[in-house]
Design an enzyme around this catalytic site. Structure first.
Site, PDB file in Angstrom:
ATOM      1  N   CYS A   1      -2.952  -3.294   7.265  1.00  0.00           N
ATOM      2  CA  CYS A   1      -2.644  -4.145   6.181  1.00  0.00           C
ATOM      3  C   CYS A   1      -1.622  -4.818   5.850  1.00  0.00           C
ATOM      4  CB  CYS A   1      -2.764  -3.750   5.001  1.00  0.00           C
ATOM      5  SG  CYS A   1      -4.744  -2.566   4.608  1.00  0.00           S
TER       6      CYS A   1
ATOM      7  N   ASP B   1       0.973  -1.443   0.194  1.00  0.00           N
ATOM      8  CA  ASP B   1      -0.240  -0.346  -0.140  1.00  0.00           C
ATOM      9  C   ASP B   1       0.855   1.614   0.220  1.00  0.00           C
ATOM     10  OD1 ASP B   1      -2.258  -1.605   0.167  1.00  0.00           O
ATOM     11  OD2 ASP B   1      -2.806  -1.319   1.617  1.00  0.00           O
TER      12      ASP B   1
ATOM     13  N   LYS C   1      -5.082  -6.036  -4.324  1.00  0.00           N
ATOM     14  CA  LYS C   1      -6.015  -6.286  -2.922  1.00  0.00           C
ATOM     15  C   LYS C   1      -6.998  -5.879  -2.347  1.00  0.00           C
ATOM     16  CE  LYS C   1      -3.017  -4.843   0.995  1.00  0.00           C
ATOM     17  NZ  LYS C   1      -3.890  -3.622   0.936  1.00  0.00           N
TER      18      LYS C   1
END
Length: 253
Positions: free
Chosen positions: A196, A53, A163
């Site tokens: 995450c 991310d 994702k």
């Protein structure tokens, strides 16, 4: 005999009359690094790095978090460390995987529960909604919002996995890719380390991968105690914690 397989690390040899199921052995490339709770020796030939991310919506001041008033300064702290580390890992043929949040444009991969996390009252700018000003759709796969920040521009040989859960192993091809690469050790970096990154690392640990969290290559916009708790729990239960400098020193030696 003709090689058959998407990765040189996981191939058969085939002909019209014969199939050889033996995989070519990988030459070990051991590396010993300082880590916690113990010093670690790993095999670079069976190691990959997963960067979670490091995207405009999470790390750029004009991205989604910046728009809703979050100070993204902490999320940018991994950038210089990763920019220094990644060329050395690529030079050692360590696979670099970018695990980025990437919604479908129609958001059919997002259940209401996920939409609610980021839009609890049903109003405001949530997943897939256009940002005021730029019009970029929040974390939509292929958009500027979901792209990796410019300072960490991926190389052509890097691997991309989209994702849409906190864990990158749910409903994605991540595990299949890693197994085709013959990977057993995973380095983790990115944001948010308590969400995450940790969610993906936990699943990796449960799946039997060896996990090393790169502390200086990870960050969070959550309160500092969330970062501290993540570091503690990884060392206590789920793997090891190291600095990127330990890898740079080891590879230089």
């Amino acid at each position: 005999m003709i090689p058959l397989g998407s990765s040189p690390r996981n191939q058969w040899l085939v002909s019209a009359t014969e199939v050889d199921l033996r995989r070519a052995p990988l030459a070990e490339r051991p590396l010993t690094i300082a880590a916690a709770p113990q010093r670690v020796t790993l095999d670079l030939a069976r190691t990959a790095i997963i960067i979670v991310d490091m995207q405009n919506d999470f790390c750029h001041p004009q991205g989604w978090l910046g728009h809703i008033g979050v100070d993204v300064t902490p999320a940018r702290t991994p950038i210089p460390h990763l920019a220094k580390l990644l060329p050395h890992l690529r030079a050692q043929n360590v696979p670099v995987l970018w695990l980025n949040w990437g919604n479908r444009p129609d958001r059919l991969n997002l259940p209401p529960k996920l939409l609610h996390v980021y839009k609890p009252s049903g109003t405001g700018t949530g997943l897939g909604d256009p940002l005021p000003g730029s019009g970029a759709h929040v974390l939509e796969d292929g958009s500027w919002s979901a792209a990796v920040v410019d300072e960490l521009a991926p190389e052509p040989g890097d691997i991309h996995v989209a994702k849409f859960r906190m864990s990158g192993f749910w409903d994605t091809e991540l595990d299949s890719i890693l197994r085709n690469l013959g990977v057993t050790t995973l380095l983790f970096a990115g944001v948010n380390v308590d969400q995450c990154v940790l969610g993906t690392l936990l699943d990796a640990s449960c799946l039997g991968y060896d996990c090393i969290l790169l502390e200086d290559c990870s960050a969070t916009t959550s309160p500092s105690y969330c970062f501290d708790a993540t570091i503690y729990n990884v060392k206590q239960c789920f793997g090891f914690v190291a600095q990127s400098s330990a890898f740079l020193d080891g590879m230089a030696g």
